[in-house]
Design a protein around this motif. Structure first.
Motif, PDB file in Angstrom:
ATOM      1  N   ASP A 134       0.751  -1.239   0.129  1.00 30.46           N
ATOM      2  CA  ASP A 134      -0.203  -0.013  -0.002  1.00 30.46           C
ATOM      3  C   ASP A 134       0.993   1.186  -0.053  1.00 30.46           C
ATOM      4  OD1 ASP A 134      -1.814   2.359   0.795  1.00 30.46           O
ATOM      5  OD2 ASP A 134      -3.028   1.052   1.892  1.00 30.46           O
ATOM      6  N   GLU A 135       0.720   1.900  -1.088  1.00 32.14           N
ATOM      7  CA  GLU A 135       1.771   3.128  -1.239  1.00 32.14           C
ATOM      8  C   GLU A 135       1.328   4.236  -0.400  1.00 32.14           C
ATOM      9  OE1 GLU A 135       4.229   3.682  -3.236  1.00 32.14           O
ATOM     10  OE2 GLU A 135       4.054   1.564  -4.014  1.00 32.14           O
ATOM     11  N   ARG A 136       0.471   4.311   0.553  1.00 30.99           N
ATOM     12  CA  ARG A 136       0.171   5.159   1.678  1.00 30.99           C
ATOM     13  C   ARG A 136       0.976   4.822   2.874  1.00 30.99           C
ATOM     14  NH1 ARG A 136      -5.379   4.825   3.567  1.00 30.99           N
ATOM     15  NH2 ARG A 136      -5.075   2.572   2.907  1.00 30.99           N
ATOM     16  N   ASP A 183       4.355   6.731   2.537  1.00 36.33           N
ATOM     17  CA  ASP A 183       4.432   8.134   2.341  1.00 36.33           C
ATOM     18  C   ASP A 183       4.972   8.806   3.378  1.00 36.33           C
ATOM     19  OD1 ASP A 183       3.826  10.633   1.937  1.00 36.33           O
ATOM     20  OD2 ASP A 183       1.551  10.377   1.940  1.00 36.33           O
ATOM     21  N   ARG A 215      10.160   0.362   2.341  1.00 38.29           N
ATOM     22  CA  ARG A 215      10.549   0.211   0.899  1.00 38.29           C
ATOM     23  C   ARG A 215      11.614  -0.822   0.467  1.00 38.29           C
ATOM     24  NH1 ARG A 215       7.061   1.712  -3.359  1.00 38.29           N
ATOM     25  NH2 ARG A 215       7.003   3.743  -2.692  1.00 38.29           N
TER      26      ARG A 215
END
Length: 230
Positions: free
Chosen positions: A45-47, A50, A63
């Motif tokens: 989930d890219e959120r 963040d 990451r």
């Protein structure tokens, strides 16, 4: 050697909820295997990476592990796993679990078998706690009935979705974890006044969300006898 299976979403797992327990257990020489519904690589989930939301340090760490940890890069299929092959099964959360892990009959089988077995433990975190609303025991009763659990609360969910339960990425959230687990008979307490929330009821451990991930992993290590409680 203690062995643990991580069941990770292909629809979007929350980075810290997978990476922190993965690294915490690995530091204690626990043998970790990763499984996904189809055997394809889990999706982040890219959120959850963040930097403005989780901080640069957490974003970079998650990451890096997501892209380079070979266990995450080469998962097996959930259907090919068996609870008796592992000392514990971990279900990291993330909104993605509501669309795949929580609806996967093989994931439900794993959870049932490890909780009903003699020696295994299950750790379920955040949105993955919704799996408990669909998993049944060998008698056909809800596995979570009358068990003390925590998980992602309605109050937090309402801050993410709009008035029509639409996610920021445009997907429709099909259910709230808290509502479904309560309906299945779970004794829900997300301990909203506490910094972290981890509950243990027999062989079932649950964690509220990202900030509880590390405490949940340590609690699992203690339950497995890998670490001595402080």
């Amino acid at each position: 050697m203690t062995s643990v299976l991580f069941v990770v979403s292909e629809e979007g797992y929350w980075g810290e909820e997978c990476v922190d327990p993965l690294e915490t257990l690995s530091e204690e020489d626990v043998d970790v295997t990763v499984a996904t519904p189809t055997g394809e690589k889990p999706v982040l989930d890219e959120r959850s990476v963040d930097p403005d939301s989780v901080g640069e340090e957490t974003a970079e760490r998650v990451r890096d592990v997501h892209e380079n940890d070979q266990r995450l890069q080469n998962p097996t299929q959930i259907a090919r796993t068996s609870a008796d092959m592992y000392d514990a099964v971990v279900f990291p959360g993330g909104h993605g679990t509501v669309w795949d892990i929580n609806q996967d009959r093989h994931a439900r089988r794993l959870l049932r078998n490890v909780v009903e077995g003699d020696d295994g433990k299950a750790l379920v975190i955040c949105h993955a706690v919704g799996l408990l609303a669909f998993a049944r025991d060998s008698d056909g009763e809800f596995l979570v009935d009358d068990r003390d659990v925590t998980g992602f609360p309605n109050e937090w969910e309402a801050d993410i979705v709009d008035e029509n339960d639409m996610m920021p990425d445009g997907r429709k959230l099909p259910y709230y974890v808290e509502d479904e687990v309560k309906a299945a008979g779970g004794n829900w307490d997300a301990e909203l006044d506490a910094d972290t929330s981890v509950r243990m009821d027999g062989d079932l451990l649950t964690g509220r969300g990202p900030e509880s991930s590390h405490d949940a992993a340590v609690t699992l290590l203690e339950a497995l006898g890998v670490q001595t409680p402080a």
